[in-house]
Write an enzyme that holds these catalytic residues in place. Structure first.
Site: not given
Ligand code: BES
Ligand code: ZN
Ligand code: ZN
Length: 498
Positions: A269, A343
């Site tokens: 990130k 996920r």
């Protein structure tokens, strides 16, 4: 805070007076036990229009000869709901200063028990600060326990007492979720979360916690959990909460994303605000907090919680973009971006949920920035494979003033997420659009059918993306800052009353 219900007329300590907009003087049936000077002081302020009683406002009158007063605005008379009372209670608590002392008496004006209890709930919810990491200060206003008495009639006392008791238990669950979320990531890692759950369960006879550690997860084939967590020195684990497990039949199963820190992994990130990724275990905190709320309020039904704990780090042994993994479900996943890790851990948690004979499965996850783009900090994204169930959750959220907004689970999004050149599924959409929806569609691939019957029907399931609501919600006035503990109250309502 200690909250008690009182049927005598005495005003102990500071008087708290919730007031409807347009009230010009204290009604007669509210005057009991009020010293003359206090009454005069209040009526002067109300009559002179110096306090309009607009929603969420307060006015503090201190220094009067018979004690201090906090006037609390409820807003316009005909439209006042339990939510307004709850917000007013929170606003009062936020405005309590040292000069108000530690004793308070709330005197309502013809409010009704549900509204009175909601006011108390707002005070209890707002009674939270996270200062475990601050040096103790002798002057700290928040150190001393506040005694709050809710004045009511004998007729109201029984019902009010039991509602306050219930809200006290639920607030404990909310505050537990917030404590877990606010804890810095050097101290909150997968095994620490598991330890806290284990220790927590010891106080209840009807709750059991079991932990699937890293080696067991590897052996069991939890490829998603392992892929995300293996690059960290803090190894991943799955924590399973079972309440009233001996009860037969179907039960709610809650699944939480528990990324104790999300660097993005090899798909690192950008640096700005990366500290906020300590909240990426908010989903698991929601599950744990809900278990606490249910345990505190003596819930008699069976409920299961599953939290998928991992730290997403870049490392020599971290998962790469391009890797293909296989999880519990047996389906393969092409990992195209290691920052879409929530996920992956959830794919194992959802599949595991099928073992517990679910009436329904609800997962909670700070899953996508795209959900924050869509809904801001005002609403949680809500997806379900069952329209009726989605409405039930939406209604439960509305009942406690935690908005969960319906979002579409479309076949086109499922197609996008199962369109890998080399695997059964892919963890990234084809483009950047609709990122919250593609994430939901990916999760759906891992919701098992009833009894894992491959020709059977899929278990009723809902997905709640709390990326925008678990922290940073400036308009949530139950919260000053940090983790919000959102949806513990929604879930308690859904499970016990929905
Ligand atoms: N934990 C983040 C989602 C997130 C981002 C929550 C910002 C709150 C604020 C999640 O793991 C993530 O990084 N998602 C990616 C997915 C993308 C790579 C498909 C995202 O949202 O950018
Ligand atoms: Zn991520
Ligand atoms: Zn994440």
């Amino acid at each position: 805070m200690e909250m008690t219900v009182s049927v005598n007329d005495n005003i102990n300590g500071t008087l708290i007076l919730p007031i409807v907009e347009g009230t010009e003087s204290i009604p007669e049936d509210c005057e009991r036990g009020l010293p003359q000077s206090m009454k005069a002081q209040i009526n002067k302020v109300l009559g002179g229009g110096d306090f309009k009683a607009k929603a969420k406002t307060t006015l503090s009158l201190v220094g009067g000869e018979d004690g201090n007063i906090i006037l609390s605005g409820l807003g316009k008379g005909d439209a006042i709901t339990v939510h307004d009372y709850r917000k007013a209670g929170a606003a009062v608590f936020a405005n309590i200063k040292k000069i108000h002392g530690n004793d308070f008496t709330v005197r309502f004006m013809d409010a009704g028990v549900a509204h009175m209890a909601a006011f108390a709930e707002g005070m209890m919810l707002r009674d939270y600060s996270y200062d475990n990491y601050k040096m103790k200060d002798d002057d700290n206003e928040e150190d001393s326990t506040k005694q709050i008495r809710l004045a009511c009639s004998e007729k109201e006392a029984g019902e009010l007492t039991s509602l306050v008791e219930k809200y006290r238990g639920i607030a404990k669950g909310v505050h537990l979720s917030r404590d877990l979320g606010n804890c810095p990531p050097n101290d909150m890692y997968p095994e620490e979360f598991a330890d806290r759950a284990w220790e927590w369960a010891k106080q209840y006879d009807n709750v059991e916690v079991s932990i699937i550690n890293y080696d067991q997860a590897l052996k069991a084939g939890m490829g998603g959990l392992v892929a995300v967590g293996k690059g960290s020195s803090r190894k991943p684990c799955m924590v399973i909460f079972e309440m009233n497990k001996d009860i037969k039949g179907k039960c709610p199963v809650l699944v939480g994303k528990g990324i104790t820190f999300d660097t993005g992994g090899i798909s690192l990130k950008p640096g700005a605000n990366m500290d906020e990724m300590k909240y990426d275990m908010g989903g698991s905190a929601t599950v744990f907090g809900t278990m606490e709320a249910l345990a505190q309020t003596g819930h008699k039904g069976k409920v299961v919680g599953i939290t998928c704990m991992a730290e997403n780090m870049p490392a020599a042994n971290a998962t790469r973009p391009g890797d293909v993994i296989k999880g519990l479900s047996g389906k393969t996943i092409e990992i195209l971006n290691t920052d879409a890790e929530g996920r992956l851990v959830l794919s194992d948690g959802l599949w595991k949920a099928g073992e517990f004979n679910p009436e329904y499965i609800v997962d909670f996850a700070t899953l996508t920035g795209a959900c924050v783009v869509a809904l801001g900090h005002e609403a949680t994204g809500l997806w379900s494979n069952n329209d009726g169930f989605r409405s039930r959750i939406h209604d439960a959220g509305n009942a406690v003033d935690e908005l969960a907004w319906p979002m579409p689970l479309l076949p086109a999004f499922e197609k996008e997420m199962t369109d890998s050149k080399i695997a059964d599924t892919r963890n990234l959409g084809a483009g950047r659009w609709g990122g919250a929806n593609t994430a939901a569609a990916f999760l759906k691939q891992f919701v098992p059918n009833v009894d894992y019957d491959k020709d059977g029907e899929q278990i009723t399931w809902a997905h709640m993306d709390i990326a925008g609501t678990y922290w940073g919600a400036k308009t949530n006035n139950m919260v000053k800052n940090g983790a919000t503990g959102v949806h513990v109250r929604t879930m308690h309502h859904l499970i016990t009353q929905g």
